[in-house]
Enzyme design. Structure first.
Site, PDB file in Angstrom:
ATOM      1  N   ARG A 167      15.957   0.696  -0.401  1.00  0.00           N
ATOM      2  CA  ARG A 167      15.715   1.724  -1.234  1.00  0.00           C
ATOM      3  C   ARG A 167      14.893   0.905  -2.488  1.00  0.00           C
ATOM      4  O   ARG A 167      14.874   1.410  -3.490  1.00  0.00           O
ATOM      5  CB  ARG A 167      16.801   2.307  -1.912  1.00  0.00           C
ATOM      6  CG  ARG A 167      17.740   3.136  -0.819  1.00  0.00           C
ATOM      7  CD  ARG A 167      17.129   3.939   0.034  1.00  0.00           C
ATOM      8  NE  ARG A 167      17.739   4.701   0.936  1.00  0.00           N
ATOM      9  CZ  ARG A 167      17.829   4.210   2.273  1.00  0.00           C
ATOM     10  NH1 ARG A 167      17.000   3.320   2.719  1.00  0.00           N
ATOM     11  NH2 ARG A 167      18.616   4.889   3.329  1.00  0.00           N
TER      12      ARG A 167
ATOM     13  N   SER B  40      21.550  12.031  -0.063  1.00  0.00           N
ATOM     14  CA  SER B  40      22.758  11.242  -0.145  1.00  0.00           C
ATOM     15  C   SER B  40      22.316  10.888  -1.798  1.00  0.00           C
ATOM     16  O   SER B  40      21.504  10.368  -2.280  1.00  0.00           O
ATOM     17  CB  SER B  40      22.678   9.744   0.563  1.00  0.00           C
ATOM     18  OG  SER B  40      22.738   9.863   1.722  1.00  0.00           O
TER      19      SER B  40
ATOM     20  N   GLU C  51      21.096   7.206  -6.011  1.00  0.00           N
ATOM     21  CA  GLU C  51      19.607   6.850  -5.008  1.00  0.00           C
ATOM     22  C   GLU C  51      18.926   7.909  -5.583  1.00  0.00           C
ATOM     23  O   GLU C  51      17.657   7.752  -5.537  1.00  0.00           O
ATOM     24  CB  GLU C  51      20.078   7.097  -3.643  1.00  0.00           C
ATOM     25  CG  GLU C  51      18.780   6.887  -2.607  1.00  0.00           C
ATOM     26  CD  GLU C  51      19.302   6.948  -1.045  1.00  0.00           C
ATOM     27  OE1 GLU C  51      18.838   7.635  -0.705  1.00  0.00           O
ATOM     28  OE2 GLU C  51      20.168   6.162  -0.822  1.00  0.00           O
TER      29      GLU C  51
END
Length: 304
Positions: free
Chosen positions: A177, A227, A297
């Protein structure tokens, strides 16, 4: 008060007047369906428009924010001061041999569909990710044991000096990420993906399988940003949240999904503050019970 309204005329040399959105509701541009207005929202249709928009912002000290289709974004209730540049109209996609070139605003599902059409394998993992190519490169998006770093050849970006440069896969510094694009605050213009020739039926079967798994396990019937938390090393965020007794826990219209505890959803009428308060509550409970820090996230923009 929209303090940046006075800069509207600067953009009239780049856009038609009706293309310059003033006090635009960001709740209509993000998957969470919450958030206050952006002072100015622009949707360039060419790379030249994009570059010129950024130049105007920099020359006039106007804060600007680049977004895709808002699938991994939360905008606070006070909205965004400055300019939001939405890239979804940069949506050209081309194929040549086993390469697919896609502009930043192309949806990953459309890249996956194009790969299937050309019997190219390697992009099946992204068939259900709702984001755009630009956002996917920015955060090295991934799912089902696949990620962008495995399939990208190079990306075309606008660097901090306003120049368009090409960065190859190794230089992109793609990690979990994260990427050089994120670290350096570059803007993705396009990306080239290098895939392999496969069998159409096998590719289709894999896409169907992943689509079925996603529909079974994820709360797609509710607005969310996918998510909510990054995966902590050695753990699964959803499992930690469930074990903390937070499945179904809600604050106002925001709730931890009953279907998948890794998702915070808008079950109806939620505010951005309620979502943020719930995220903070989940972080606090998991930290106290298991000593593990959860990091969002989802990208958070705007002011309260």
């Amino acid at each position: 008060m929209n303090q940046y309204f006075k800069f509207k005329d600067f953009f009239k040399e780049i856009y038609l007047e009706n293309e310059i959105k003033i006090n635009e509701k960001m709740s209509e541009h993000i998957y969470f369906k919450v958030g206050g207005p952006a002072d100015i929202l622009l949707s360039p249709t060419t790379v030249e428009q994009l570059v010129s928009s950024i130049e105007v912002c920099k020359e006039n000290n106007i804060p600007y924010y680049i977004i895709g289709n808002g699938s991994n974004l939360l905008v606070k209730d006070g909205g965004i001061r400055g300019v939001v540049i939405k890239l979804t109209n940069l949506n050209n996609i081309q194929t040549k041999g086993n390469f697919i070139k896609a502009e930043a605003g192309v949806l990953l599902k459309d890249v996956s569909a194009k790969a299937l059409e050309k019997s190219l394998t390697g992009f099946e993992f992204a068939c259900g990710i709702p984001g755009t190519v630009g956002g996917a490169v920015f955060m090295n998006a991934g799912a089902y044991d696949g990620e962008i770093k495995n399939v990208i050849k190079e990306a075309e970006v606008i660097d901090s000096n306003g120049n368009i440069i090409v960065i190859d896969r190794d230089e992109l510094q793609l990690g979990y990420r994260t990427s050089k694009v994120m670290k350096e605050k570059f803007v993705v213009v396009s990306a080239i993906f290098q895939l392999e020739l496969g069998e159409e039926e096998a590719i289709m079967n894999r896409v169907d399988e992943l689509t079925r798994r996603r529909e079974e396990k994820q709360p797609l019937e509710y607005p969310s940003a996918g998510s909510t938390f990054k995966r902590p090393e050695g753990y699964f965020a959803g499992k930690l949240i469930q074990d903390a007794g937070l499945k179904g826990y809600s604050i106002g219209g925001a709730a931890v999904s009953e279907k998948h505890s890794g998702f915070v959803i808008n079950k109806g009428g939620a505010t951005a503050k309620e979502i943020l308060d719930l995220i903070a509550h989940v972080q606090d409970k998991v930290k106290k019970q298991f000593g593990v820090e959860l990091h969002p996230e989802v990208r958070i923009l705007g002011e309260d």
